[in-house]
Design a protein around this motif. Structure first.
Motif, short mmCIF file in Angstrom:
data_model
loop_
_atom_site.label_atom_id
_atom_site.label_comp_id
_atom_site.label_asym_id
_atom_site.label_seq_id
_atom_site.Cartn_x
_atom_site.Cartn_y
_atom_site.Cartn_z
N ASN A 6 0.78 -1.29 -0.18
CA ASN A 6 -0.08 0.02 -0.11
C ASN A 6 0.91 1.16 -0.17
O ASN A 6 1.88 1.27 0.73
CB ASN A 6 -0.92 0.08 1.29
N GLY A 7 0.55 2.15 -0.93
CA GLY A 7 1.30 3.48 -0.85
C GLY A 7 0.97 4.55 -1.95
O GLY A 7 -0.06 4.29 -2.51
N THR A 8 1.73 5.32 -2.06
CA THR A 8 1.57 6.37 -2.95
C THR A 8 2.78 6.73 -4.05
O THR A 8 3.88 6.45 -3.39
CB THR A 8 1.29 7.76 -2.21
N ASP A 10 3.52 10.14 -6.47
CA ASP A 10 3.51 11.22 -7.04
C ASP A 10 4.28 11.46 -8.47
O ASP A 10 5.76 11.18 -8.28
CB ASP A 10 3.75 12.41 -5.90
N TRP A 41 -3.12 0.40 -9.56
CA TRP A 41 -2.77 1.67 -9.37
C TRP A 41 -3.88 2.53 -9.78
O TRP A 41 -4.47 2.44 -10.85
CB TRP A 41 -1.55 1.75 -10.60
N SER A 42 -4.11 3.50 -9.09
CA SER A 42 -5.42 4.47 -9.49
C SER A 42 -4.89 5.98 -8.90
O SER A 42 -4.19 6.27 -8.14
CB SER A 42 -6.64 4.00 -8.77
N ASP A 44 -5.55 9.55 -7.70
CA ASP A 44 -6.17 10.18 -6.34
C ASP A 44 -6.97 11.28 -7.04
O ASP A 44 -6.63 12.14 -7.72
CB ASP A 44 -5.22 10.64 -5.43
N ARG A 50 -0.98 12.44 -7.56
CA ARG A 50 -0.99 11.30 -6.67
C ARG A 50 -1.64 10.00 -7.31
O ARG A 50 -2.73 10.10 -7.88
CB ARG A 50 -1.54 11.43 -5.18
N TYR A 52 -2.36 6.19 -6.17
CA TYR A 52 -2.28 5.21 -4.98
C TYR A 52 -1.96 3.62 -5.62
O TYR A 52 -2.32 3.21 -6.61
CB TYR A 52 -3.64 5.02 -4.33
N TYR A 54 -2.10 -0.58 -4.61
CA TYR A 54 -2.67 -1.59 -3.63
C TYR A 54 -2.28 -2.82 -4.49
O TYR A 54 -2.64 -3.12 -5.45
CB TYR A 54 -4.07 -1.05 -3.51
N THR A 87 7.86 8.89 -3.56
CA THR A 87 7.31 7.69 -3.48
C THR A 87 7.08 7.40 -1.92
O THR A 87 8.11 7.78 -1.35
CB THR A 87 7.64 6.82 -4.10
N VAL A 89 5.94 3.49 -0.39
CA VAL A 89 5.18 2.51 -0.43
C VAL A 89 5.57 1.40 0.58
O VAL A 89 6.82 1.41 0.71
CB VAL A 89 5.51 1.87 -2.07
#
Length: 114
Positions: A6-8, A10, A41-42, A44, A50, A52, A54, A87, A89
């Protein structure tokens, strides 16, 4: 044992849509890998930069196979073409999984089946 990622990530706002479209080409093959339950990957909707990340893997072995395989390497190469700003994650080892809603349909924050 389930492992969650889980993470981000940018990416420059003007490049995010293109980066997501390029990454999307690898997602079906990644989802077909042994042990992959979810992989997405989606964007925000509240941020222009951003993304996200998952992932849900059946085990550390399944995740390790993914991380040492061709789709992960290709994803890194794709993302490297774009302006990554930041990043963060993380991975999580999950000991208990149960539904949010109990048998009566009530949302629960506690673990009620254990």
């Amino acid at each position: 044992m389930t492992v969650l990622i889980n993470g981000t990530v940018d990416i420059k706002a003007e490049e995010r849509a293109e980066a997501l479209a390029a990454a999307a080409e690898l997602i079906p093959a990644t989802r077909a890998q042994k042990g992959c339950k979810h992989y997405v990957w989606s964007a925000d909707p509240t941020s222009d930069t951003r993304i996200y990340v998952y992932e849900n893997w059946e085990s550390s072995d399944a995740l390790n196979a993914h991380l040492s395989g061709p789709y992960y390497a290709k994803m890194l190469a794709i993302l490297g073409r774009f302006g990554i700003l930041d990043t963060m994650v993380s991975k999580f080892k999950i000991a208990i999984e149960e539904p949010v809603y109990d048998p009566d349909g009530n949302p629960r924050g506690d673990f009620f089946t254990v």
